[in-house]
Design an enzyme around this catalytic site. Sequence first.
Site, PDB file in Angstrom:
ATOM      1  N   ASN A 150     -15.834  -6.665 -36.322  1.00  0.00           N
ATOM      2  CA  ASN A 150     -16.160  -7.732 -37.288  1.00  0.00           C
ATOM      3  C   ASN A 150     -17.568  -7.632 -37.862  1.00  0.00           C
ATOM      4  OD1 ASN A 150     -17.164  -8.475 -34.750  1.00  0.00           O
ATOM      5  ND2 ASN A 150     -17.117 -10.643 -35.280  1.00  0.00           N
ATOM      6  N   GLY A 226     -15.861  -8.273 -27.625  1.00  0.00           N
ATOM      7  CA  GLY A 226     -14.516  -8.166 -28.182  1.00  0.00           C
ATOM      8  C   GLY A 226     -13.686  -9.357 -27.740  1.00  0.00           C
ATOM      9  N   THR A 230      -8.975  -8.388 -23.889  1.00  0.00           N
ATOM     10  CA  THR A 230      -9.539  -7.057 -23.591  1.00  0.00           C
ATOM     11  C   THR A 230     -10.622  -7.180 -22.521  1.00  0.00           C
ATOM     12  OG1 THR A 230      -9.250  -6.622 -25.948  1.00  0.00           O
ATOM     13  CG2 THR A 230     -10.401  -4.947 -24.682  1.00  0.00           C
ATOM     14  N   GLU A 248     -19.066 -10.364 -23.881  1.00  0.00           N
ATOM     15  CA  GLU A 248     -19.193 -11.334 -24.985  1.00  0.00           C
ATOM     16  C   GLU A 248     -17.828 -11.432 -25.630  1.00  0.00           C
ATOM     17  OE1 GLU A 248     -21.807 -13.112 -25.589  1.00  0.00           O
ATOM     18  OE2 GLU A 248     -23.103 -12.069 -24.166  1.00  0.00           O
ATOM     19  N   CYS A 282     -17.314 -14.435 -34.356  1.00  0.00           N
ATOM     20  CA  CYS A 282     -16.979 -15.161 -33.122  1.00  0.00           C
ATOM     21  C   CYS A 282     -17.607 -16.549 -33.112  1.00  0.00           C
ATOM     22  CB  CYS A 282     -17.445 -14.362 -31.912  1.00  0.00           C
ATOM     23  SG  CYS A 282     -19.183 -13.906 -32.013  1.00  0.00           S
ATOM     24  N   GLU A 461     -26.713 -12.036 -23.526  1.00  0.00           N
ATOM     25  CA  GLU A 461     -27.462 -10.986 -24.201  1.00  0.00           C
ATOM     26  C   GLU A 461     -28.632 -11.663 -24.894  1.00  0.00           C
ATOM     27  OE1 GLU A 461     -24.559  -8.981 -26.664  1.00  0.00           O
ATOM     28  OE2 GLU A 461     -23.789  -7.904 -24.922  1.00  0.00           O
TER      29      GLU A 461
HETATM   30  P1  NDP Z   1     -10.918  -6.136 -29.119  1.00  0.00           P
HETATM   31  O1  NDP Z   1     -11.079  -6.789 -27.804  1.00  0.00           O
HETATM   32  O2  NDP Z   1      -9.552  -5.781 -29.568  1.00  0.00           O
HETATM   33  O3  NDP Z   1     -11.754  -4.782 -29.173  1.00  0.00           O
HETATM   34  C1  NDP Z   1     -13.143  -4.692 -28.959  1.00  0.00           C
HETATM   35  C2  NDP Z   1     -13.503  -3.253 -28.613  1.00  0.00           C
HETATM   36  O4  NDP Z   1     -12.942  -2.919 -27.363  1.00  0.00           O
HETATM   37  C3  NDP Z   1     -12.953  -2.230 -29.606  1.00  0.00           C
HETATM   38  O5  NDP Z   1     -13.846  -1.153 -29.722  1.00  0.00           O
HETATM   39  C4  NDP Z   1     -11.669  -1.822 -28.916  1.00  0.00           C
HETATM   40  O6  NDP Z   1     -11.171  -0.612 -29.377  1.00  0.00           O
HETATM   41  C5  NDP Z   1     -12.134  -1.764 -27.479  1.00  0.00           C
HETATM   42  N1  NDP Z   1     -11.065  -1.803 -26.497  1.00  0.00           N
HETATM   43  C6  NDP Z   1      -9.807  -2.301 -26.619  1.00  0.00           C
HETATM   44  N2  NDP Z   1      -9.114  -2.116 -25.457  1.00  0.00           N
HETATM   45  C7  NDP Z   1      -9.965  -1.517 -24.583  1.00  0.00           C
HETATM   46  C8  NDP Z   1      -9.851  -1.071 -23.235  1.00  0.00           C
HETATM   47  N3  NDP Z   1      -8.735  -1.214 -22.520  1.00  0.00           N
HETATM   48  N4  NDP Z   1     -10.925  -0.492 -22.660  1.00  0.00           N
HETATM   49  C9  NDP Z   1     -12.062  -0.363 -23.338  1.00  0.00           C
HETATM   50  N5  NDP Z   1     -12.232  -0.728 -24.624  1.00  0.00           N
HETATM   51  C10 NDP Z   1     -11.206  -1.318 -25.247  1.00  0.00           C
HETATM   52  O7  NDP Z   1     -11.654  -7.076 -30.145  1.00  0.00           O
HETATM   53  P2  NDP Z   1     -11.688  -6.916 -31.719  1.00  0.00           P
HETATM   54  O8  NDP Z   1     -12.244  -5.568 -32.084  1.00  0.00           O
HETATM   55  O9  NDP Z   1     -10.363  -7.335 -32.248  1.00  0.00           O
HETATM   56  O10 NDP Z   1     -12.820  -7.986 -32.107  1.00  0.00           O
HETATM   57  C11 NDP Z   1     -12.544  -9.310 -32.305  1.00  0.00           C
HETATM   58  C12 NDP Z   1     -12.843 -10.105 -31.045  1.00  0.00           C
HETATM   59  O11 NDP Z   1     -14.203  -9.959 -30.676  1.00  0.00           O
HETATM   60  C13 NDP Z   1     -12.651 -11.586 -31.261  1.00  0.00           C
HETATM   61  O12 NDP Z   1     -11.978 -12.146 -30.157  1.00  0.00           O
HETATM   62  C14 NDP Z   1     -14.069 -12.133 -31.321  1.00  0.00           C
HETATM   63  O13 NDP Z   1     -14.184 -13.464 -30.943  1.00  0.00           O
HETATM   64  C15 NDP Z   1     -14.769 -11.219 -30.372  1.00  0.00           C
HETATM   65  N6  NDP Z   1     -16.201 -11.236 -30.650  1.00  0.00           N
HETATM   66  C16 NDP Z   1     -17.049 -11.842 -29.750  1.00  0.00           C
HETATM   67  C17 NDP Z   1     -18.398 -11.914 -30.013  1.00  0.00           C
HETATM   68  C18 NDP Z   1     -19.343 -12.536 -29.035  1.00  0.00           C
HETATM   69  O14 NDP Z   1     -20.542 -12.281 -29.156  1.00  0.00           O
HETATM   70  N7  NDP Z   1     -18.901 -13.315 -28.078  1.00  0.00           N
HETATM   71  C19 NDP Z   1     -18.965 -11.385 -31.266  1.00  0.00           C
HETATM   72  C20 NDP Z   1     -17.989 -10.772 -32.119  1.00  0.00           C
HETATM   73  C21 NDP Z   1     -16.657 -10.702 -31.811  1.00  0.00           C
HETATM   74  P3  NDP Z   1      -9.986  -0.674 -30.500  1.00  0.00           P
HETATM   75  O15 NDP Z   1     -10.644  -1.070 -31.760  1.00  0.00           O
HETATM   76  O16 NDP Z   1      -9.456   0.689 -30.502  1.00  0.00           O
HETATM   77  O17 NDP Z   1      -8.968  -1.676 -30.010  1.00  0.00           O
END
Ligand code: NDP
Length: 480
Positions: A150, A226, A230, A248, A282, A461
């Site tokens: 994002n 993420g 996940t 996070e 997020c 963080e």
């Molecule tokens: P995901 O959890 O799908 O993915 C985040 C990252 O983790 C990506 O690089 C993803 O790769 C990777 N990933 C997925 N599965 C695994 C695994 N089993 N082991 C290791 N890495 C893995 O999140 P999104 O990319 O869809 O992002 C959106 C989410 O992030 C929302 O829920 C949002 O709220 C959260 N977010 C939280 C923030 C915070 O600071 N709290 C800030 C910004 C976003 P791949 O792309 O290949 O799936």
Amino acid sequence: MQNLLNYINGKLAEPCSGQWLDNINPAEGKIYCRVPDSTKEDIQLAVDAAQNAFSSWSTMPTEERTKILWKLADLIDRDLEKLALAESIDNGKTVKLAKSLDIPRAASNIRFYATAAQHFASEAHVNENDSVNYTTRFPIGVVGCISPWNLPLYLFTWKIAPALAAGCTVVAKPSELTPMTAFLFSQLCREAGLPAGVLNIVHGTGAQTGQALIEHPKITAISFTGGTVTGKKIAGTAAPMFKKLSLELGGKNPNLVFSDCNFEDAIKNSIRSSFTNQGEICLCGSRIFVEQTIFDRFVEEFVKQTKQLTVGDPLNESTNVGALVSEAHLKKVLGYVALAKQEGGKILTGGNQLEVAGRCANGFFIEPTVIVGLDEKCRTNQEEIFGPVVTIMPFNTEEQAIAYANSTPYGLSATLWTENLKRAHRVAHQIKSGIIWINCWLHRDLRTPFGGMKQSGVGREGGLEALRFFTEAKNVCVKL
Ligand code: NDP
């Protein structure tokens, strides 16, 4: 068709598998580059390189590390236009936002930690005539940084900057949906003279590349941003291996509007907190609770201003809302709009996929959507949608507003609108979120702790918290 490359041991490298993934430009629905489909072999090479680089990087004088990181930040500033354009094409966000928020913040992240490391002091505890304790902090080792799609370069640098500044070496995996700016960044690392192996960037899917990184026994700490699902999976693998974890995760943030607010400010900023970056932040306030006495007036004005937002080509400077990141995500968001209707919600504006004429005819656009008529317990109000969709609900008392705000499993951020200082503090103290904004939103000071409570994450963080995360404390006791 451009093939992006991994960045391992200071060199740009093809994936060991020779396999690539298509990367889609979400505003056009067309492939515009290919991403390495990296496997555990690439992760192994990256971890080896990071391990070899650890000894010299972790013992390099902090001032020297600062100079290299500062140069990197300067190069981001120099390439602002190029990076902003790449971010916009890759993610679907407006180029205007990438230019004003994402890329400048990436440079700030690096500058902030480059200098913070120089001010990072350790503690001493003196026990009168008995003993002196002093605490030292050592870089924790080779760390893994995993970032989402994002805010691609913004969140990528938010992780790697404190890790590098603390003296760790890094293997990072950006989201394969938005790999372009991390790839461009790897070229800047070479130009800035970052020693080989200090930062390694391995592209690929979460399930394959990310999982290999998490499982690698030589990775001592993992910083992940993420989704909550996940995060749970990562913790399940990493915790039994005794890895340090910073998670996070997602949010379902409340936005509380009291009748004594500055109405214009509350409306203007609630529009921002609902729809900035297509609602894909997020910290967006997706549940708006408005005091009953101003509810109708608020809803009327909010809907009017939502209708005025321009949705369309992200490269057009007058666009307010660009494309969602992927077709799958568009379907997910539209699915939640359908769910809201099933649950009895009334769509006041939006709710549909939007067809944009011309270049963006096959892009993943949705109208900014405002829903009323739902209670706080329904799935629409409990699950993270992560799109330009908000619900608005009335409340009668302060207690009710607090109960509604705290009614989800998430606890990332909350926003309050009130001119009553006592109320502002009182309510802020009762909301279970890691971040509270009073009469503002996304107003960031990089020195502050950042992170969520409950299912929004573990750890903080930001500021010195991140330097503490990437270092290991050792206490030395001297008997006097
Ligand atoms: P995901 O959890 O799908 O993915 C985040 C990252 O983790 C990506 O690089 C993803 O790769 C990777 N990933 C997925 N599965 C695994 C695994 N089993 N082991 C290791 N890495 C893995 O999140 P999104 O990319 O869809 O992002 C959106 C989410 O992030 C929302 O829920 C949002 O709220 C959260 N977010 C939280 C923030 C915070 O600071 N709290 C800030 C910004 C976003 P791949 O792309 O290949 O799936």
